[in-house]
Design a protein around this motif. Structure first.
Motif, PDB file in Angstrom:
ATOM      1  N   ALA A 131      22.588 -11.785  -2.987  1.00  0.00           N
ATOM      2  CA  ALA A 131      21.339 -11.028  -3.022  1.00  0.00           C
ATOM      3  C   ALA A 131      20.625 -11.313  -4.338  1.00  0.00           C
ATOM      4  O   ALA A 131      21.157 -12.010  -5.209  1.00  0.00           O
ATOM      5  N   VAL A 132      19.427 -10.751  -4.470  1.00  0.00           N
ATOM      6  CA  VAL A 132      18.704 -10.772  -5.742  1.00  0.00           C
ATOM      7  C   VAL A 132      18.135  -9.378  -5.982  1.00  0.00           C
ATOM      8  O   VAL A 132      17.959  -8.608  -5.046  1.00  0.00           O
ATOM      9  N   ARG A 133      17.877  -9.087  -7.235  1.00  0.00           N
ATOM     10  CA  ARG A 133      17.169  -7.851  -7.600  1.00  0.00           C
ATOM     11  C   ARG A 133      15.778  -8.287  -8.019  1.00  0.00           C
ATOM     12  O   ARG A 133      15.641  -9.156  -8.889  1.00  0.00           O
ATOM     13  N   ILE A 134      14.755  -7.676  -7.392  1.00  0.00           N
ATOM     14  CA  ILE A 134      13.378  -8.133  -7.606  1.00  0.00           C
ATOM     15  C   ILE A 134      12.421  -6.975  -7.329  1.00  0.00           C
ATOM     16  O   ILE A 134      12.732  -6.094  -6.518  1.00  0.00           O
ATOM     17  N   THR A 135      11.271  -6.982  -7.999  1.00  0.00           N
ATOM     18  CA  THR A 135      10.281  -5.955  -7.676  1.00  0.00           C
ATOM     19  C   THR A 135       9.625  -6.335  -6.354  1.00  0.00           C
ATOM     20  O   THR A 135       9.488  -7.531  -6.038  1.00  0.00           O
ATOM     21  N   PRO A 136       9.224  -5.342  -5.569  1.00  0.00           N
ATOM     22  CA  PRO A 136       8.565  -5.672  -4.291  1.00  0.00           C
ATOM     23  C   PRO A 136       7.314  -6.536  -4.493  1.00  0.00           C
ATOM     24  O   PRO A 136       7.075  -7.475  -3.727  1.00  0.00           O
ATOM     25  N   GLU A 137       6.553  -6.262  -5.546  1.00  0.00           N
ATOM     26  CA  GLU A 137       5.326  -7.031  -5.811  1.00  0.00           C
ATOM     27  C   GLU A 137       5.637  -8.488  -6.111  1.00  0.00           C
ATOM     28  O   GLU A 137       4.962  -9.387  -5.630  1.00  0.00           O
ATOM     29  N   ARG A 138       6.693  -8.722  -6.898  1.00  0.00           N
ATOM     30  CA  ARG A 138       7.061 -10.101  -7.246  1.00  0.00           C
ATOM     31  C   ARG A 138       7.564 -10.844  -6.020  1.00  0.00           C
ATOM     32  O   ARG A 138       7.268 -12.015  -5.811  1.00  0.00           O
ATOM     33  N   MET A 139       8.336 -10.161  -5.168  1.00  0.00           N
ATOM     34  CA  MET A 139       8.823 -10.788  -3.943  1.00  0.00           C
ATOM     35  C   MET A 139       7.642 -11.220  -3.071  1.00  0.00           C
ATOM     36  O   MET A 139       7.608 -12.345  -2.566  1.00  0.00           O
ATOM     37  N   GLU A 141       4.598 -11.804  -4.016  1.00  0.00           N
ATOM     38  CA  GLU A 141       3.868 -12.874  -4.709  1.00  0.00           C
ATOM     39  C   GLU A 141       4.572 -14.224  -4.545  1.00  0.00           C
ATOM     40  O   GLU A 141       3.942 -15.226  -4.198  1.00  0.00           O
ATOM     41  N   LEU A 142       5.872 -14.256  -4.770  1.00  0.00           N
ATOM     42  CA  LEU A 142       6.633 -15.512  -4.689  1.00  0.00           C
ATOM     43  C   LEU A 142       6.681 -16.101  -3.285  1.00  0.00           C
ATOM     44  O   LEU A 142       6.815 -17.306  -3.122  1.00  0.00           O
ATOM     45  N   THR A 143       6.601 -15.246  -2.272  1.00  0.00           N
ATOM     46  CA  THR A 143       6.709 -15.717  -0.892  1.00  0.00           C
ATOM     47  C   THR A 143       5.350 -15.777  -0.186  1.00  0.00           C
ATOM     48  O   THR A 143       5.289 -16.053   1.004  1.00  0.00           O
ATOM     49  N   ALA A 144       4.275 -15.486  -0.927  1.00  0.00           N
ATOM     50  CA  ALA A 144       2.913 -15.446  -0.368  1.00  0.00           C
ATOM     51  C   ALA A 144       2.842 -14.489   0.819  1.00  0.00           C
ATOM     52  O   ALA A 144       2.196 -14.758   1.826  1.00  0.00           O
ATOM     53  N   ALA A 145       3.548 -13.366   0.687  1.00  0.00           N
ATOM     54  CA  ALA A 145       3.597 -12.383   1.767  1.00  0.00           C
ATOM     55  C   ALA A 145       2.347 -11.512   1.769  1.00  0.00           C
ATOM     56  O   ALA A 145       1.744 -11.260   0.726  1.00  0.00           O
ATOM     57  N   GLU A 146       2.025 -11.037   2.950  1.00  0.00           N
ATOM     58  CA  GLU A 146       0.928 -10.095   3.120  1.00  0.00           C
ATOM     59  C   GLU A 146       1.543  -8.707   3.308  1.00  0.00           C
ATOM     60  O   GLU A 146       2.569  -8.573   3.981  1.00  0.00           O
ATOM     61  N   TRP A 147       0.933  -7.695   2.706  1.00  0.00           N
ATOM     62  CA  TRP A 147       1.427  -6.330   2.871  1.00  0.00           C
ATOM     63  C   TRP A 147       0.931  -5.756   4.190  1.00  0.00           C
ATOM     64  O   TRP A 147      -0.241  -5.923   4.535  1.00  0.00           O
ATOM     65  N   VAL A 148       1.826  -5.101   4.931  1.00  0.00           N
ATOM     66  CA  VAL A 148       1.482  -4.486   6.215  1.00  0.00           C
ATOM     67  C   VAL A 148       2.148  -3.112   6.312  1.00  0.00           C
ATOM     68  O   VAL A 148       3.077  -2.815   5.560  1.00  0.00           O
ATOM     69  N   ASP A 149       1.680  -2.301   7.247  1.00  0.00           N
ATOM     70  CA  ASP A 149       2.276  -1.003   7.524  1.00  0.00           C
ATOM     71  C   ASP A 149       2.740  -1.036   8.981  1.00  0.00           C
ATOM     72  O   ASP A 149       1.980  -0.726   9.886  1.00  0.00           O
ATOM     73  N   VAL A 150       3.989  -1.482   9.188  1.00  0.00           N
ATOM     74  CA  VAL A 150       4.500  -1.650  10.551  1.00  0.00           C
ATOM     75  C   VAL A 150       5.838  -0.946  10.790  1.00  0.00           C
ATOM     76  O   VAL A 150       6.488  -1.173  11.793  1.00  0.00           O
ATOM     77  N   CYS A 151       6.244  -0.106   9.839  1.00  0.00           N
ATOM     78  CA  CYS A 151       7.520   0.587   9.991  1.00  0.00           C
ATOM     79  C   CYS A 151       7.335   2.092   9.876  1.00  0.00           C
ATOM     80  O   CYS A 151       6.360   2.589   9.335  1.00  0.00           O
ATOM     81  N   GLU A 152       8.328   2.762  10.410  1.00  0.00           N
ATOM     82  CA  GLU A 152       8.424   4.209  10.297  1.00  0.00           C
ATOM     83  C   GLU A 152       9.470   4.421   9.211  1.00  0.00           C
ATOM     84  O   GLU A 152      10.599   3.919   9.327  1.00  0.00           O
ATOM     85  N   HIS A 153       9.082   5.080   8.128  1.00  0.00           N
ATOM     86  CA  HIS A 153      10.025   5.237   7.011  1.00  0.00           C
ATOM     87  C   HIS A 153      10.937   6.421   7.254  1.00  0.00           C
ATOM     88  O   HIS A 153      10.479   7.493   7.625  1.00  0.00           O
ATOM     89  N   ARG A 154      12.223   6.201   7.029  1.00  0.00           N
ATOM     90  CA  ARG A 154      13.217   7.270   7.159  1.00  0.00           C
ATOM     91  C   ARG A 154      13.976   7.361   5.847  1.00  0.00           C
ATOM     92  O   ARG A 154      14.626   6.395   5.441  1.00  0.00           O
ATOM     93  N   PRO A 155      13.918   8.504   5.191  1.00  0.00           N
ATOM     94  CA  PRO A 155      14.621   8.623   3.901  1.00  0.00           C
ATOM     95  C   PRO A 155      16.136   8.538   4.061  1.00  0.00           C
ATOM     96  O   PRO A 155      16.657   8.695   5.120  1.00  0.00           O
TER      97      PRO A 155
END
Length: 155
Positions: A131-139, A141-155
């Motif tokens: 695994a790696v430890r990384i900030t979500p923003e850096r991940m 950025e590095l993968t040229a990912a687009e942010w989306v809202d497609v999940c239901e969050h469960r704590p």
């Protein structure tokens, strides 16, 4: 090959990030949380989906659940999880080690906003023991990912 492709990805794009390895399996969210000493929500799981003819990867918090209606609205089709062999053939990573880094061939990558709840997330790194430890923003950025809202969050 998979762990090596992830190491090569970070050596080229982010040499400050090291791949960490665990002697115990991190193939599931629960196992990964235990292996890396973090809460399950901090595990960044990668979902491999086919929508029509397209294959995409969605990286989401380990405790979130994909919302089929949101995915269909976002991507214009019904999502279908890839089969075990298909995942390995397309991404180059085995199930349990799938991540958005060091892919066999380029794929569209999306990060679910559920990851933004954490300062640091722990995605797999190409194998069931890395695994790696990384900030979500850096991940993203590095993968040229687009942010989306497609999940239901469960704590």
């Amino acid at each position: 090959m998979s762990l090596e492709s992830v190491r090569a990805f970070f050596a080229e794009k982010a040499p400050d990030i090291s791949v960490i390895e665990s002697p115990i399996s991190s193939a599931t969210v629960a196992l990964a949380a235990e292996a890396y000493g973090v809460e399950p929500g901090m595990i960044a799981k990668t979902l491999s989906l086919r929508i029509g003819e397209r294959v995409i990867l969605i990286v989401a918090s380990g405790t979130s659940r994909m919302d089929n209606k949101k995915v269909k609205a976002q991507f214009g089709g019904k999502p279908k999880m890839l089969g075990l062999e298909e995942v390995a053939d397309i991404t180059g990573h085995e199930v349990g080690g799938v991540c958005p880094f060091g892919l066999k061939s380029p794929l569209p990558i999306y990060c679910d906003i559920s990851l933004k709840a954490f300062d640091v997330v722990v995605p797999a790194a190409g194998s069931t023991h890395s695994a790696v430890r990384i900030t979500p923003e850096r991940m993203a950025e590095l993968t040229a990912a687009e942010w989306v809202d497609v999940c239901e969050h469960r704590p």
